[in-house]
Design an enzyme around this catalytic site. Structure first.
Site, PDB file in Angstrom:
ATOM      1  CB  CYS A   1      54.834  -8.024  10.747  1.00 33.70           C
ATOM      2  SG  CYS A   1      53.612  -7.279  11.799  1.00 33.70           S
TER       3      CYS A   1
ATOM      4  CG  HIS B   1      44.632  -7.670  19.046  1.00 32.76           C
ATOM      5  ND1 HIS B   1      45.841  -8.327  19.054  1.00 32.76           N
ATOM      6  CD2 HIS B   1      44.668  -6.824  17.997  1.00 32.76           C
ATOM      7  CE1 HIS B   1      46.576  -7.892  18.032  1.00 32.76           C
ATOM      8  NE2 HIS B   1      45.888  -6.974  17.371  1.00 32.76           N
TER       9      HIS B   1
ATOM     10  CB  SER C   1      44.412  -2.240  18.190  1.00 34.10           C
ATOM     11  OG  SER C   1      44.031  -3.552  17.860  1.00 34.10           O
TER      12      SER C   1
ATOM     13  CB  THR D   1      26.486  -4.854   9.896  1.00 37.28           C
ATOM     14  OG1 THR D   1      25.549  -4.636   8.835  1.00 37.28           O
ATOM     15  CG2 THR D   1      25.735  -5.211  11.170  1.00 37.28           C
TER      16      THR D   1
ATOM     17  CG  ASN E   1      55.474  -2.408  17.076  1.00 33.34           C
ATOM     18  OD1 ASN E   1      55.765  -1.276  16.705  1.00 33.34           O
ATOM     19  ND2 ASN E   1      55.602  -3.457  16.279  1.00 33.34           N
TER      20      ASN E   1
ATOM     21  CD  GLN F   1      52.447  -2.800  21.287  1.00 33.08           C
ATOM     22  OE1 GLN F   1      52.460  -3.030  22.489  1.00 33.08           O
ATOM     23  NE2 GLN F   1      52.146  -3.723  20.394  1.00 33.08           N
TER      24      GLN F   1
ATOM     25  N   GLY G   1      43.892  -1.840  14.556  1.00 34.51           N
ATOM     26  CA  GLY G   1      44.914  -0.801  14.491  1.00 34.51           C
ATOM     27  C   GLY G   1      45.396  -0.559  13.073  1.00 34.51           C
ATOM     28  CB  THR G   2      46.189  -2.920  10.311  1.00 33.07           C
ATOM     29  OG1 THR G   2      47.149  -3.646  11.081  1.00 33.07           O
ATOM     30  CG2 THR G   2      46.641  -2.832   8.870  1.00 33.07           C
TER      31      THR G   2
HETATM   32  C1  LIG Z   1      49.628  -4.209  16.733  1.00 36.02           C
HETATM   33  C2  LIG Z   1      49.963  -2.883  16.195  1.00 36.02           C
HETATM   34  C3  LIG Z   1      49.290  -2.369  15.079  1.00 36.02           C
HETATM   35  C4  LIG Z   1      48.258  -3.164  14.331  1.00 36.02           C
HETATM   36  O1  LIG Z   1      47.077  -3.327  15.055  1.00 36.02           O
HETATM   37  P1  LIG Z   1      46.072  -4.530  14.653  1.00 36.02           P
HETATM   38  O2  LIG Z   1      44.873  -4.282  15.500  1.00 36.02           O
HETATM   39  O3  LIG Z   1      46.779  -5.798  15.005  1.00 36.02           O
HETATM   40  O4  LIG Z   1      45.792  -4.405  13.205  1.00 36.02           O
HETATM   41  C5  LIG Z   1      49.617  -1.105  14.643  1.00 36.02           C
HETATM   42  N1  LIG Z   1      50.544  -0.375  15.279  1.00 36.02           N
HETATM   43  C6  LIG Z   1      51.203  -0.825  16.353  1.00 36.02           C
HETATM   44  C7  LIG Z   1      52.208   0.041  17.019  1.00 36.02           C
HETATM   45  C8  LIG Z   1      50.939  -2.095  16.842  1.00 36.02           C
HETATM   46  O5  LIG Z   1      51.612  -2.554  17.900  1.00 36.02           O
END
Ligand SMILES: *Cc1c(COP(=O)(O)O)cnc(C)c1O
Length: 395
Positions: A328, A204, A202, A240, A154, A182, A73-74
Site C-alpha cells: 500500500c 490470500h 485472510s 450470499t 507485515n 500475516q 483481512g481489511t
Molecule cells: C494483508 C494484510 C491485511 C489486509 O488483508 P486483505 O485480505 O488483503 O484485505 C491486513 N493486515 C495485515 C497485517 C496484512 O498483512
C-alpha cells in the site's frame, strides 16, 4: 533473463494447486446457493462452508460458532474496530489502544472512528518493532473498550508478545483484537491460551484465493453486526457467501496446518541464509525488525545511500519481485510508517527492501538473490550523490 523469483509473499501468494482443484467444482457443478436448503445443490454448498468453518476453528482452538467469513483481512479489521466501537459508544466507552505500526486497515479505521468521538492511543515500538508492555498498561483508561495489536508485522515481520498483551487485556476487562493476517498459517495460534477475543485472518496470504477472510469472535463479545441484509453468517455478515472462496480458504488452512512446523523450520533456515548473505556481502545495511522474533519468511533491510524504488526496478529487470515497504505504501513517496516508528531516519527508510519467501524458494534462489543485490547496490551507490558526499567527508 529467464529467471523468475517471486519474493513478495507478504503481499500475496500463489493459490496452491490443491486449493484450486478443490475450488473448481463450486463454480459450475456445486453452484447452489447455501441458503437454498430445500434441495441438495443448496445443502451441498452449505455443508462445504461448514466444513471450512470447522477447519478454521480447529486450527485456532475455537468453536465453529465463533468463526465468521468476511471479504478479507481489511474487512475483518474494519468489523472488529467499528463493531466494537458502535456497540460500546452508549456504554460510556470510547477509547481504543493500538500501535503505530498497524496495517492501514486498522490505522485508517481508527482515524475514521475519531470523527465519532473515539479516542485512540497509538503505542510506540522500539527499534525492533516491539511494543512496550509498560506503556500499554499506562495507556489503559476506565473508558478503554479495545486493545488492537497485530500478531506479526507485515513489513518487518516482528512478532508481538501477544500472550502478555492478552493477559493485560483480560485483567482489565478490555476486549483484545489481533490482526493475525500475516501470522495466520505460519505460526500456531491458540485463541484461548492467548486470551484473544477477536482475530482477523485472510486467505490470500497463505495460498488461498483473494477476497476472502475470516474473523474470530469469542462467544459473548459485545460487537455490532457488520453487513446488514440476509441471515448469512448468523445474521452478522450478510450477503450470499462466496462458497468457492470459502472452500479454498478452508483447503489452504488445512494444508498450512499439515506441515506447519517443518515449513517454518525450512523457511527460517532460508531466511537466515538471506540475512547472513546480505550482511556479509553488502556494506552499510541495517536489518529491520527483530533478529529472532520475526516471521519465518520475512527479511527486511535498509541499504544506505540508495532508493528502494531504484533497487526494485533493477531487481525486476533481473526477474526478482520484492517490495519496498508494504504494497500500500509503495507507489507513494512517503517512507513506511512502520520503519519510521522503529526510529529509522527518512533517508535510511527510503532505501528499504522487503523479501518474503515461500515454500517454492530454494537455497540457490537465495544465493542468486544475494549475488544480484550485491551487484545492484554497488551499481546504485556508484551513482549516488549522497554516498559520494559521505565518502568525501571521510577523506
Ligand atoms: C494483508 C494484510 C491485511 C489486509 O488483508 P486483505 O485480505 O488483503 O484485505 C491486513 N493486515 C495485515 C497485517 C496484512 O498483512
Amino acid at each position: 533473463m529467464s529467471k523468475k523469483l517471486y519474493l513478495d509473499n507478504a503481499a500475496t501468494t500463489r493459490v496452491k494447486r490443491e486449493v484450486l482443484d478443490e475450488m473448481r467444482q463450486y463454480f459450475d457443478e456445486l453452484y447452489g446457493n447455501p441458503s437454498s436448503q430445500l434441495y441438495e445443490l443448496g445443502r451441498k454448498s452449505k455443508q462445504a462452508i461448514e466444513k471450512a468453518r470447522k477447519t478454521l476453528a480447529d486450527f485456532i482452538n475455537a468453536d465453529e460458532k465463533e468463526i465468521y467469513f468476511t471479504a478479507g483481512g481489511t474487512e475483518s479489521d474494519n468489523w472488529a474496530l467499528k463493531g466494537v466501537a458502535f456497540a460500546n459508544f452508549n456504554k460510556g466507552k470510547n477509547h481504543i489502544i493500538t500501535t503505530k505500526i498497524e496495517h492501514h486497515a486498522i490505522l485508517h479505521t481508527c482515524e475514521y472512528l475519531e470523527k465519532f468521538g473515539v479516542e485512540t492511543t497509538y503505542l510506540d515500538v522500539d527499534r525492533y518493532g516491539l511494543v512496550d508492555l509498560e506503556q500499554l498498561k499506562e495507556s489503559i483508561r476506565p473508558e478503554t473498550m479495545l486493545i488492537s495489536v497485530m500478531y506479526a508485522n507485515n513489513e518487518i515481520g516482528t512478532i508481538q508478545p501477544i500472550e502478555e498483551i492478552g493477559k493485560i487485556a483480560k485483567e482489565h476487562g478490555i476486549l483484545f483484537h489481533v490482526d493475525a493476517v500475516q501470522a495466520f498459517g505460519s505460526i500456531r495460534i491458540d485463541v484461548n491460551k492467548l486470551n484473544i477475543d477477536l482475530m482477523s485472518m485472510s486467505a490470500h496470504k497463505l495460498g488461498g484465493p483473494k477476497g476472502i477472510g475470516g474473523m474470530y469472535i469469542r462467544k459473548g463479545t459485545r460487537i455490532d453486526n457488520f453487513i446488514h441484509g440476509g441471515g448469512q453468517e448468523r445474521g452478522r455478515r450478510a450477503g450470499t457467501e462466496g462458497v468457492q472462496n470459502i472452500v479454498g480458504f478452508g483447503k489452504a488452512v488445512e494444508i498450512a496446518s499439515r506441515n506447519l512446523d517443518e515449513r517454518a523450520e525450512r523457511l527460517t533456515a532460508l531466511r537466515n541464509r538471506l540475512v547472513e548473505g546480505i550482511k556479509n556481502n553488502i556494506p552499510d545495511v541495517v536489518l529491520n525488525g527483530h533478529p529472532t522474533r520475526r516471521l519465518p519468511n520475512n527479511v527486511n533491510f535498509s541499504f544506505k545511500y540508495v532508493e528502494g524504488e531504484s533497487i526494485l526496478l533493477l531487481l525486476d529487470m533481473e526477474g526478482i519481485s520484492a517490495s519496498s515497504g508494504s504494497a500500500c505504501t509503495s507507489g507513494s513517496l512517503d517512507p513506511s510508517h512502520v520503519l519510521l516508528a522503529t526510529g529509522l531516519d527518512h533517508g535510511t527508510a527510503h532505501g528499504s527492501i522487503r523479501f518474503t519467501l515461500s515454500e517454492e524458494i530454494t537455497e540457490e534462489d537465495i544465493d542468486y538473490t544475494v549475488e544480484t543485490m550485491k551487484n545492484i547496490i554497488a551499481k546504485l551507490r556508484a551513482m549516488s550523490p549522497i554516498k559520494n558526499d559521505e565518502d568525501l567527508k571521510k577523506n
